[in-house]
Design a protein around this motif. Structure first.
Motif, PDB file in Angstrom:
ATOM      1  N   UNK A  29      25.468   9.972  32.948  1.00  0.00           N
ATOM      2  CA  UNK A  29      25.064   9.007  31.936  1.00  0.00           C
ATOM      3  C   UNK A  29      26.193   8.591  30.998  1.00  0.00           C
ATOM      4  N   UNK A  30      27.394   9.144  31.183  1.00  0.00           N
ATOM      5  CA  UNK A  30      28.523   8.836  30.298  1.00  0.00           C
ATOM      6  C   UNK A  30      29.795   8.726  31.124  1.00  0.00           C
ATOM      7  N   UNK A  31      30.605   7.723  30.833  1.00  0.00           N
ATOM      8  CA  UNK A  31      31.845   7.513  31.590  1.00  0.00           C
ATOM      9  C   UNK A  31      33.093   8.015  30.867  1.00  0.00           C
ATOM     10  N   UNK A  32      32.995   8.250  29.559  1.00  0.00           N
ATOM     11  CA  UNK A  32      34.175   8.670  28.803  1.00  0.00           C
ATOM     12  C   UNK A  32      34.537  10.117  29.132  1.00  0.00           C
ATOM     13  N   UNK A  33      35.762  10.329  29.587  1.00  0.00           N
ATOM     14  CA  UNK A  33      36.209  11.642  30.026  1.00  0.00           C
ATOM     15  C   UNK A  33      36.230  12.645  28.879  1.00  0.00           C
ATOM     16  N   UNK A  35      34.460  12.678  26.102  1.00  0.00           N
ATOM     17  CA  UNK A  35      33.082  13.025  25.767  1.00  0.00           C
ATOM     18  C   UNK A  35      32.501  13.985  26.800  1.00  0.00           C
ATOM     19  N   UNK A  36      32.751  13.717  28.076  1.00  0.00           N
ATOM     20  CA  UNK A  36      32.211  14.563  29.134  1.00  0.00           C
ATOM     21  C   UNK A  36      32.793  15.968  29.111  1.00  0.00           C
ATOM     22  N   UNK A  37      34.097  16.095  28.925  1.00  0.00           N
ATOM     23  CA  UNK A  37      34.701  17.428  28.881  1.00  0.00           C
ATOM     24  C   UNK A  37      34.263  18.188  27.631  1.00  0.00           C
ATOM     25  N   UNK A  38      34.129  17.482  26.521  1.00  0.00           N
ATOM     26  CA  UNK A  38      33.659  18.126  25.294  1.00  0.00           C
ATOM     27  C   UNK A  38      32.245  18.661  25.476  1.00  0.00           C
ATOM     28  N   UNK A  39      31.366  17.841  26.022  1.00  0.00           N
ATOM     29  CA  UNK A  39      29.995  18.285  26.237  1.00  0.00           C
ATOM     30  C   UNK A  39      29.888  19.314  27.355  1.00  0.00           C
ATOM     31  N   UNK A  40      30.769  19.250  28.339  1.00  0.00           N
ATOM     32  CA  UNK A  40      30.767  20.266  29.399  1.00  0.00           C
ATOM     33  C   UNK A  40      31.050  21.647  28.810  1.00  0.00           C
ATOM     34  N   UNK A  41      32.035  21.736  27.925  1.00  0.00           N
ATOM     35  CA  UNK A  41      32.332  23.036  27.311  1.00  0.00           C
ATOM     36  C   UNK A  41      31.180  23.482  26.417  1.00  0.00           C
ATOM     37  N   UNK A  42      30.516  22.546  25.751  1.00  0.00           N
ATOM     38  CA  UNK A  42      29.364  22.878  24.904  1.00  0.00           C
ATOM     39  C   UNK A  42      28.174  23.339  25.741  1.00  0.00           C
ATOM     40  N   UNK A  43      27.967  22.726  26.901  1.00  0.00           N
ATOM     41  CA  UNK A  43      26.873  23.133  27.789  1.00  0.00           C
ATOM     42  C   UNK A  43      27.067  24.581  28.224  1.00  0.00           C
ATOM     43  N   UNK A 157      34.592  17.307  39.239  1.00  0.00           N
ATOM     44  CA  UNK A 157      35.465  16.553  40.153  1.00  0.00           C
ATOM     45  C   UNK A 157      34.769  15.340  40.757  1.00  0.00           C
ATOM     46  N   UNK A 158      33.465  15.428  40.923  1.00  0.00           N
ATOM     47  CA  UNK A 158      32.696  14.315  41.483  1.00  0.00           C
ATOM     48  C   UNK A 158      32.743  13.099  40.549  1.00  0.00           C
ATOM     49  N   UNK A 159      32.784  13.333  39.254  1.00  0.00           N
ATOM     50  CA  UNK A 159      32.682  12.251  38.272  1.00  0.00           C
ATOM     51  C   UNK A 159      33.983  11.917  37.540  1.00  0.00           C
ATOM     52  N   UNK A 160      34.894  12.864  37.441  1.00  0.00           N
ATOM     53  CA  UNK A 160      36.069  12.652  36.592  1.00  0.00           C
ATOM     54  C   UNK A 160      37.290  12.268  37.416  1.00  0.00           C
ATOM     55  N   UNK A 164      43.427  10.057  35.019  1.00  0.00           N
ATOM     56  CA  UNK A 164      43.352   9.324  33.758  1.00  0.00           C
ATOM     57  C   UNK A 164      43.184  10.232  32.544  1.00  0.00           C
ATOM     58  N   UNK A 165      43.129  11.544  32.785  1.00  0.00           N
ATOM     59  CA  UNK A 165      42.917  12.491  31.678  1.00  0.00           C
ATOM     60  C   UNK A 165      44.245  12.761  30.982  1.00  0.00           C
TER      61      UNK A 165
END
Length: 165
Positions: A29-33, A35-43, A157-160, A164-165
Motif C-alpha cells: 500500500x506504500x511505494x516510499x522506501x 516509509x516502508x523500511x521504517x514501518x518494517x522495523x516497527x512491525x 525484496x519483492x517490493x523494494x 534506489x535506497x
C-alpha cells in the motif's frame, strides 16, 4: 490503522506469520522506501517480544550505514566483515548469535544487547544491507525466527528497488 489485538493468544509461529501479513499490507500500500523500511522495523519490534533494537544497515561504498530502526541510537557505520552485521553481509549468511560477548569482533552499539540475529539483504546476487535485531536476553533468537526473518527479507525484496535506497 495498525492493530495487534489477539496477538497475545497466538503461538510463536502464528505471530511470525502475522508479522509477514502486516509487512505485506505495508509494502503493497506504500511505494516510499524510507516509509516502508521504517514501518518494517516497527512491525518487527511490535510483533516480536524481548527486543531492544530492530532495524536496517544499508550498503554504501563497501560499508554498512545505519538505516531506519527502532531502539536506542546505534553505530552509524560498520565495515564489511566487522561485528555480527559485517559478518552477515560478507558471508551472505544469517547470523544467529546466542551471546554477542563471545562473538569475535562484536561491535557493542548498545551495552544492553546480549544476543543478536542478522539477516543479509541479497537481491540479484548483490548484498544491499542487513536486517539486524538485538535482545538483552542471552540465546533469545531461534531457528524458527531466523526462517521467518529470512522470509521477511524476501518480502522486502519483492517490493523494494534497493538500487534506489
Amino acid at each position: 490503522m495498525f492493530k495487534l489485538e489477539g496477538i497475545e493468544k497466538m503461538n510463536e509461529e502464528q505471530k511470525l506469520q502475522y508479522m509477514l501479513v502486516l509487512l505485506e499490507g505495508q509494502l503493497s500500500s506504500e511505494k516510499d522506501v524510507l516509509a516502508n523500511l521504517s514501518n518494517a522495523s516497527a512491525i518487527i519490534k511490535a510483533v516480536m517480544d524481548r527486543l531492544n533494537w530492530s532495524g536496517f544497515y544499508i550498503m554504501r561504498n563497501d560499508e554498512l550505514v545505519l538505516g531506519p530502526f527502532q531502539g536506542l541510537p546505534a553505530c552509524n557505520r560498520i565495515k564489511l566483515g566487522s561485528g555480527v552485521c559485517g559478518t552477515a553481509a560478507s558471508t551472505r549468511k544469517t547470523q544467529v548469535v546466542p551471546n554477542v560477548h563471545e562473538f569475535p569482533g562484536h561491535i557493542a552499539c548498545d551495552s544492553a544487547s546480549n544476543s543478536e540475529i542478522v539477516v543479509p539483504i541479497i537481491k540479484n546476487d548483490t548484498v544491499y544491507g542487513v536486517l539486524d535485531l538485538d535482545s538483552p536476553e542471552l540465546s533469545r533468537f531461534t531457528e524458527l525466527e531466523a526462517k521467518y526473518l529470512e522470509k521477511f527479507v524476501e518480502k522486502l525484496n519483492k517490493y523494494i528497488d534497493w538500487e534506489k535506497v
